[in-house]
Design an enzyme around this catalytic site. Structure first.
Site, short mmCIF file in Angstrom:
data_model
loop_
_atom_site.label_atom_id
_atom_site.label_comp_id
_atom_site.label_asym_id
_atom_site.label_seq_id
_atom_site.Cartn_x
_atom_site.Cartn_y
_atom_site.Cartn_z
N LEU A 130 83.43 -10.90 -1.52
CA LEU A 130 82.32 -11.70 -1.09
C LEU A 130 82.43 -13.16 -1.52
O LEU A 130 81.29 -13.76 -1.46
CB LEU A 130 80.87 -10.92 -1.66
CG LEU A 130 80.95 -9.51 -1.38
CD1 LEU A 130 79.63 -8.95 -1.71
CD2 LEU A 130 80.89 -9.31 0.14
N GLY A 156 75.30 -13.20 2.10
CA GLY A 156 73.87 -13.65 2.86
C GLY A 156 73.10 -14.55 2.00
O GLY A 156 71.93 -14.42 1.72
N LEU A 206 79.33 -15.84 -1.81
CA LEU A 206 79.07 -16.64 -0.71
C LEU A 206 78.99 -16.05 0.63
O LEU A 206 78.09 -16.34 1.57
CB LEU A 206 80.18 -17.78 -0.49
CG LEU A 206 80.07 -19.14 0.49
CD1 LEU A 206 78.81 -19.86 -0.04
CD2 LEU A 206 81.23 -19.71 0.40
N TYR A 241 88.97 -8.40 -20.16
CA TYR A 241 87.25 -8.46 -19.62
C TYR A 241 86.59 -7.99 -20.83
O TYR A 241 86.74 -7.12 -21.96
CB TYR A 241 87.47 -7.26 -18.65
CG TYR A 241 87.92 -7.36 -17.40
CD1 TYR A 241 88.29 -8.80 -17.23
CD2 TYR A 241 87.78 -6.48 -16.16
CE1 TYR A 241 89.08 -9.09 -15.90
CE2 TYR A 241 88.58 -6.73 -14.96
CZ TYR A 241 89.11 -7.92 -14.73
OH TYR A 241 89.64 -8.41 -13.65
N GLY A 278 82.70 -14.73 -4.38
CA GLY A 278 81.45 -15.16 -5.23
C GLY A 278 80.13 -15.00 -5.03
O GLY A 278 79.32 -16.06 -5.15
#
Length: 330
Positions: A218, A225, A222, A53, A220
């Site tokens: 979530l 909301g 999508l 990372y 990515g």
């Protein structure tokens, strides 16, 4: 905050896992430290990272940011269950020298020492294999892990992105060797829109006593909301979410999802996280906030109770594959 055992271990971890992939690339060090302080204040004790990372020329930067946070003291390290990962090529230009990636005993030994230095700690609580290494036998991998456990450098071992048969293979070989606890967790892609893990991965994890740690809860963004935000003139979808919305079938599905939650007065992102917390075998989803405000939204999901009517509605919008093996056998 609510807590649970990590798989079959005695380790108690929070139902939300703080993902740190944005620390460095999208959130600077000061902002990252603020998020980690807020997470700890809220009772989140399970932090997840990886040696790669920071990405590109900055691989390892995220671990350094976490290490600098630990160095501030205040019992930060003692309060955190720290998980990081090994596998990736750590060369900045992507051209790794032989044995500088994957899961050979040599690279595992080299990688764990490098992570410990960046993290400014003497041990890693959950050391995770970031991917399957198809060429290194598990006998070699477990021998390397046994040495690290004996040295006190790591305590537990988890997998990430493993298929069900590899979870079984890894733990059967660990059992035959004796004295090795084997994998205790699996970090996999799992959310309302992506439920293939229910076919093999999650059943295997449950059978072998692994805690399931979903990443991208979530999907990515999508499931957060995105259409509602577009209509309101807010932040537009980007990346994977934008690509998905370009598909009219998927867009209609997401619109149905948002309409359902609007009917029940529930925020989409919070509902997606709360749904995962109802799923069998799930320890806790990884949330990767870029800001303290995003962390606050995720925290509300832990207390959110989804009605049976809403859960049934979510299954209608995002039908899962069904029970395994019936889902693919007949």
């Amino acid at each position: 905050m609510k807590y649970t055992q990590l798989g079959r271990t005695g380790l108690k971890v929070s139902r939300l896992v703080l993902g740190t992939m944005n620390f460095g690339p999208q959130t600077d060090e000061a902002g990252s430290h603020a998020i980690m302080d807020a997470a700890l204040d809220a009772g989140i004790n399970f932090f997840d990272t990886a040696n790669v990372y920071g990405w590109g020329e900055n691989k390892g930067r995220t671990e350094e940011i976490i290490g600098n946070w630990f160095a501030k003291g205040g019992d930060r390290r003692d309060k955190v269950v720290l998980a990081t990962k090994v596998y990736g090529n750590m060369a900045a230009d992507g051209d790794a020298w032989p044995n500088h990636d994957k899961l050979s005993a040599l690279n595992i030994r080299r990688a764990v020492d490098a992570s410990l230095k960046r993290l400014q700690t003497d041990h890693i609580d959950v050391y995770q294999f970031h991917h399957v290494d198809r060429r290194t036998p598990f006998e070699e991998i477990w021998q390397a892990i046994d040495v690290l456990v004996q040295q006190g450098k790591i305590l537990y071992v988890g997998s990430s992105n493993f298929p069900g048969y590899k979870i079984a293979q890894a733990n059967e070989i660990a059992a035959r060797r004796g004295g090795t606890i084997g994998l205790v967790s699996e970090q996999c892609l799992y959310n309302l829109a992506e439920r293939r893990a229910e076919m093999e991965v999650i059943p295997a994890a449950q059978e072998y006593g692994l805690g399931v740690i979903p990443w991208s809860p979530l999907h990515g963004g999508l499931l957060a909301g995105v259409i509602k935000k577009e209509v309101q003139g807010g932040r537009r979808a980007s990346g994977r979410a934008a690509d998905s919305l370009a598909n009219t079938t998927i867009r209609a599905q997401i619109q149905s999802y948002e309409d359902l939650l609007d009917k029940h007065g529930v925020e989409p992102g919070e509902a997606a996280l709360a749904w995962l917390l109802t799923r069998p075998g799930v320890t806790g989803p990884i949330v990767g906030p870029r800001t303290p405000q995003q962390l606050e939204s995720a925290l509300r999901a832990v207390e959110l109770e989804l009605s049976e009517e809403l859960l049934a509605g979510l299954d209608e919008v995002f039908p899962g594959p069904g029970p395994s093996p019936e889902a693919f056998a007949w």
